[in-house]
Design a protein around this motif. Sequence first.
Motif, PDB file in Angstrom:
ATOM      1  N   GLU A 169     -14.040   4.562   1.143  1.00 55.25           N
ATOM      2  CA  GLU A 169     -15.465   4.544   1.466  1.00 55.25           C
ATOM      3  C   GLU A 169     -15.872   5.767   2.276  1.00 55.25           C
ATOM      4  OE1 GLU A 169     -16.795  -0.155   1.479  1.00 55.25           O
ATOM      5  OE2 GLU A 169     -16.293   0.826   3.381  1.00 55.25           O
ATOM      6  N   GLN A 170     -15.034   6.164   3.220  1.00 53.85           N
ATOM      7  CA  GLN A 170     -15.344   7.342   4.020  1.00 53.85           C
ATOM      8  C   GLN A 170     -15.293   8.619   3.182  1.00 53.85           C
ATOM      9  OE1 GLN A 170     -12.471   7.140   7.182  1.00 53.85           O
ATOM     10  NE2 GLN A 170     -13.645   5.620   8.357  1.00 53.85           N
ATOM     11  N   THR A 171     -14.455   8.620   2.146  1.00 51.34           N
ATOM     12  CA  THR A 171     -14.314   9.816   1.310  1.00 51.34           C
ATOM     13  C   THR A 171     -15.468   9.959   0.321  1.00 51.34           C
ATOM     14  OG1 THR A 171     -11.906   9.668   1.473  1.00 51.34           O
ATOM     15  CG2 THR A 171     -12.798  11.031  -0.304  1.00 51.34           C
ATOM     16  N   ILE A 172     -15.797   8.873  -0.392  1.00 55.62           N
ATOM     17  CA  ILE A 172     -16.832   8.954  -1.436  1.00 55.62           C
ATOM     18  C   ILE A 172     -18.216   8.611  -0.901  1.00 55.62           C
ATOM     19  CG2 ILE A 172     -15.117   8.392  -3.190  1.00 55.62           C
ATOM     20  CD1 ILE A 172     -16.301   5.598  -3.367  1.00 55.62           C
ATOM     21  N   ARG A 173     -18.269   8.079   0.353  1.00 55.55           N
ATOM     22  CA  ARG A 173     -19.542   7.730   0.996  1.00 55.55           C
ATOM     23  C   ARG A 173     -20.364   6.749   0.140  1.00 55.55           C
ATOM     24  NH1 ARG A 173     -18.430  12.843   2.886  1.00 55.55           N
ATOM     25  NH2 ARG A 173     -18.797  13.134   5.121  1.00 55.55           N
ATOM     26  N   GLU A 174     -19.653   5.769  -0.393  1.00 51.31           N
ATOM     27  CA  GLU A 174     -20.295   4.710  -1.162  1.00 51.31           C
ATOM     28  C   GLU A 174     -19.681   3.373  -0.784  1.00 51.31           C
ATOM     29  OE1 GLU A 174     -20.269   5.266  -5.343  1.00 51.31           O
ATOM     30  OE2 GLU A 174     -21.153   7.294  -5.265  1.00 51.31           O
ATOM     31  N   LYS A 175     -20.484   2.324  -0.945  1.00 51.89           N
ATOM     32  CA  LYS A 175     -20.004   0.976  -0.668  1.00 51.89           C
ATOM     33  C   LYS A 175     -19.195   0.476  -1.857  1.00 51.89           C
ATOM     34  CE  LYS A 175     -19.819  -2.799   1.816  1.00 51.89           C
ATOM     35  NZ  LYS A 175     -19.090  -2.820   3.097  1.00 51.89           N
ATOM     36  N   LEU A 176     -17.999  -0.029  -1.578  1.00 54.64           N
ATOM     37  CA  LEU A 176     -17.120  -0.497  -2.649  1.00 54.64           C
ATOM     38  C   LEU A 176     -17.501  -1.913  -3.081  1.00 54.64           C
ATOM     39  CD1 LEU A 176     -13.732   0.786  -1.223  1.00 54.64           C
ATOM     40  CD2 LEU A 176     -15.056   1.787  -3.088  1.00 54.64           C
ATOM     41  N   PRO A 177     -17.136  -2.315  -4.311  1.00 58.67           N
ATOM     42  CA  PRO A 177     -17.448  -3.673  -4.779  1.00 58.67           C
ATOM     43  C   PRO A 177     -16.765  -4.737  -3.920  1.00 58.67           C
ATOM     44  CG  PRO A 177     -16.748  -2.263  -6.601  1.00 58.67           C
ATOM     45  CD  PRO A 177     -16.473  -1.505  -5.340  1.00 58.67           C
ATOM     46  N   GLU A 178     -17.323  -5.930  -3.940  1.00 56.75           N
ATOM     47  CA  GLU A 178     -16.757  -7.047  -3.191  1.00 56.75           C
ATOM     48  C   GLU A 178     -15.359  -7.376  -3.717  1.00 56.75           C
ATOM     49  OE1 GLU A 178     -16.700  -9.894  -0.234  1.00 56.75           O
ATOM     50  OE2 GLU A 178     -18.254  -8.412  -0.644  1.00 56.75           O
ATOM     51  N   PHE A 229      -3.228   2.235  -3.050  1.00 56.38           N
ATOM     52  CA  PHE A 229      -2.566   3.426  -2.522  1.00 56.38           C
ATOM     53  C   PHE A 229      -3.260   3.853  -1.236  1.00 56.38           C
ATOM     54  CE2 PHE A 229      -1.945   8.030  -2.168  1.00 56.38           C
ATOM     55  CZ  PHE A 229      -0.570   8.062  -2.103  1.00 56.38           C
ATOM     56  N   ALA A 230      -4.542   4.170  -1.315  1.00 60.27           N
ATOM     57  CA  ALA A 230      -5.358   4.424  -0.126  1.00 60.27           C
ATOM     58  C   ALA A 230      -6.232   3.207   0.119  1.00 60.27           C
ATOM     59  CB  ALA A 230      -6.217   5.670  -0.327  1.00 60.27           C
ATOM     60  N   GLY A 231      -6.409   2.843   1.388  1.00 54.32           N
ATOM     61  CA  GLY A 231      -7.155   1.649   1.722  1.00 54.32           C
ATOM     62  C   GLY A 231      -8.640   1.769   1.460  1.00 54.32           C
ATOM     63  N   PRO A 232      -9.351   0.621   1.389  1.00 53.33           N
ATOM     64  CA  PRO A 232     -10.799   0.632   1.108  1.00 53.33           C
ATOM     65  C   PRO A 232     -11.595   1.453   2.117  1.00 53.33           C
ATOM     66  CG  PRO A 232      -9.900  -1.583   0.926  1.00 53.33           C
ATOM     67  CD  PRO A 232      -8.821  -0.739   1.490  1.00 53.33           C
ATOM     68  N   ARG A 233     -11.242   1.371   3.390  1.00 54.21           N
ATOM     69  CA  ARG A 233     -11.991   2.113   4.412  1.00 54.21           C
ATOM     70  C   ARG A 233     -11.879   3.615   4.198  1.00 54.21           C
ATOM     71  NH1 ARG A 233     -10.126   3.918   9.213  1.00 54.21           N
ATOM     72  NH2 ARG A 233      -8.260   2.637   8.986  1.00 54.21           N
ATOM     73  N   THR A 253       0.821  -1.199   0.000  1.00 53.82           N
ATOM     74  CA  THR A 253       0.000   0.000   0.000  1.00 53.82           C
ATOM     75  C   THR A 253       0.862   1.260   0.000  1.00 53.82           C
ATOM     76  OG1 THR A 253      -0.085   0.087   2.424  1.00 53.82           O
ATOM     77  CG2 THR A 253      -1.780  -1.212   1.332  1.00 53.82           C
ATOM     78  N   GLY A 254       0.192   2.409  -0.130  1.00 49.82           N
ATOM     79  CA  GLY A 254       0.829   3.714   0.020  1.00 49.82           C
ATOM     80  C   GLY A 254       1.876   4.013  -1.035  1.00 49.82           C
ATOM     81  N   GLY A 255       2.933   4.717  -0.595  1.00 51.89           N
ATOM     82  CA  GLY A 255       3.976   5.166  -1.515  1.00 51.89           C
ATOM     83  C   GLY A 255       4.735   4.045  -2.172  1.00 51.89           C
ATOM     84  N   VAL A 256       4.727   2.854  -1.585  1.00 52.11           N
ATOM     85  CA  VAL A 256       5.378   1.701  -2.222  1.00 52.11           C
ATOM     86  C   VAL A 256       4.638   1.334  -3.502  1.00 52.11           C
ATOM     87  CG1 VAL A 256       5.874  -0.756  -1.933  1.00 52.11           C
ATOM     88  CG2 VAL A 256       6.344   0.832  -0.069  1.00 52.11           C
TER      89      VAL A 256
END
Length: 332
Positions: free
Chosen positions: A236-245, A229-233, A205-208
Amino acid sequence: MNWISNYVRPRINSIFSRREVPENLWTKCDECGTMLFHRELAENLNVCTNCGHHMAITPRARFTALFDGGIFTEVAVPEPIADPLGFRDGKKYTDRLKEARRTTEEREAMLVAEGEMGRTRIVAAGQDFSFMAGSMGMYVGNAIIAAAERAVERRCPLVLFSAAGGARMQEGILSLMQMPRTTVAVQMLKEANLPYIVVLTHPTTGGVTASYAMLGDVQIAEPGALICFAGPRVIEQTIREKLPEGFQRAEYLLDHGMLDRVTPRGQLRDELISIVRMLLKEPPAVMGDLPAPATLESPASTALHEGEAAAEGAEAPAPSGSGETAPAGDKG
């Protein structure tokens, strides 16, 4: 019934003869909850024998399974300044480093080694997530540069195993500067026409992910690895939508064209051998477990390899009764 001999004495003997049982004989699978015996788990490369869940594995254990006969030589990495910012939060950065080194028994978050894989010389670099979440600091940047330079020197491929939570916050902007530094190191390999293969493991994740982990000529991932890069949580908090499975997991990224392969750990060695030899335009190698190479050649001995082979071909039999051979040039 003799109460002392039949009860008291056996009870005393059991107390004083009790053996200490190690606490780490069994490991519980995070996915299915199965209790796994430590030897069986190690033999299966830390993959659950019940559900196939890939658990964390150290670079040293990974390299033992990767290289022929489990033999490899560590590549020296330049030591950076220990604590350039004098960083301290709840604990001093230097204290965190000491604790990580004590628990992992490793110097830092990346191990660089060279050896033979399927009788093909490679340089390998592996991140250790158990060392401060495999975070990318100045040492990791130095390690990747050292690995690339050794691969160019030896004219061999570089295989990198990524596993990181991102940049190391205790080194601030110096940690972020490793992103362009490692990108330049990868470019060195491309200019030398040498293969650069990345194996993304859980998690990357992240800069790697934003630098050397996504620049491979071939991108492979282990099953179920989180790659983002940015985690699923956070998303989700940013776009306020549920991500795909399965969003940002290896299989999802493979379906969407960001990976070339998703390969189980037990099959990874043979697949890497095939890919490396294909990219080097060499004939297929003999698969399976191979014994350790007789020697790991130094750069000087590699340069003299052809001359030594010619000398061996010109050897003549020694006088009768001797088990040795004498070079033709020494006949007198």
